[in-house]
Design a protein around this motif. Structure first.
Motif, PDB file in Angstrom:
ATOM      1  N   GLN A 251      -7.478  -8.254 -13.169  1.00 15.87           N
ATOM      2  CA  GLN A 251      -7.402  -8.405 -11.715  1.00 15.87           C
ATOM      3  C   GLN A 251      -8.544  -9.259 -11.178  1.00 15.87           C
ATOM      4  N   LEU A 252      -9.754  -9.018 -11.654  1.00  9.65           N
ATOM      5  CA  LEU A 252     -10.902  -9.786 -11.169  1.00  9.65           C
ATOM      6  C   LEU A 252     -10.827 -11.247 -11.612  1.00  9.65           C
TER       7      LEU A 252
ATOM      8  N   LYS B 172      -8.372 -12.867  -9.320  1.00  6.32           N
ATOM      9  CA  LYS B 172      -8.942 -12.983  -7.984  1.00  6.32           C
ATOM     10  C   LYS B 172      -9.951 -14.136  -7.904  1.00  6.32           C
ATOM     11  N   GLU B 173     -10.762 -14.312  -8.954  1.00  2.00           N
ATOM     12  CA  GLU B 173     -11.782 -15.354  -8.956  1.00  2.00           C
ATOM     13  C   GLU B 173     -11.269 -16.683  -9.500  1.00  2.00           C
TER      14      GLU B 173
ATOM     15  N   ILE C 289     -17.501 -11.095 -14.801  1.00  5.03           N
ATOM     16  CA  ILE C 289     -16.348 -10.235 -14.493  1.00  5.03           C
ATOM     17  C   ILE C 289     -16.410  -8.951 -15.312  1.00  5.03           C
TER      18      ILE C 289
ATOM     19  N   ASP D 204     -19.042  -6.656 -13.903  1.00  7.04           N
ATOM     20  CA  ASP D 204     -18.552  -6.013 -12.678  1.00  7.04           C
ATOM     21  C   ASP D 204     -17.579  -4.887 -13.005  1.00  7.04           C
ATOM     22  N   ALA D 205     -16.671  -5.134 -13.942  1.00  7.54           N
ATOM     23  CA  ALA D 205     -15.695  -4.113 -14.329  1.00  7.54           C
ATOM     24  C   ALA D 205     -16.388  -2.910 -14.966  1.00  7.54           C
TER      25      ALA D 205
END
Length: 113
Positions: free
Chosen positions: A72-73, A76-77, A98, A101-102
């Motif tokens: 998903q990230l 999104k990026e 990413i 962050d996850a």
């Protein structure tokens, strides 16, 4: 476990216990958290024999959540295979960001709660 007498010694006879599931990195992190901050819950799970299953289930949930979040990230990026083909170093840097962050999200939502 069952034991049988062999001469003067008792040896384990067969395997009565089912093979335990692997805990994994997320399960080990949660285990460390339980031992340090949630001692009563840790003791209850350990005494009841449910600790390994609990940690294995949590590890599976965390792995699924981590994989889903990374996908998903990345979407999104805008991190795509085209970026990977053009500039591998940039792609690696962004994917590492990413993944970090996850990891933070999974840790705060599942591991340290």
């Amino acid at each position: 476990m069952r034991y049988e007498l062999a001469g003067d010694y008792y040896l384990i006879a067969g395997e009565d216990e089912p093979e335990s599931r692997p805990i994994g990195i997320w399960g080990k992190r949660h285990l460390r958290y339980l031992k340090q901050h949630r001692k009563v819950l840790y003791s209850e799970l350990l005494i009841s024999g449910k600790l390994n299953d609990y940690l294995a289930d949590l590890n599976e949930q965390a792995e699924k959540m981590f994989s889903r979040l990374v996908k998903q990230l990345a979407e999104k990026e805008g991190v795509t295979e085209a970026i990977k083909a053009e500039n591998q170093l940039l792609w690696v840097q962004r994917m590492n960001s990413i993944c970090n962050d996850a990891m933070e999200i999974v840790s705060s939502d599942l591991i340290y709660t």
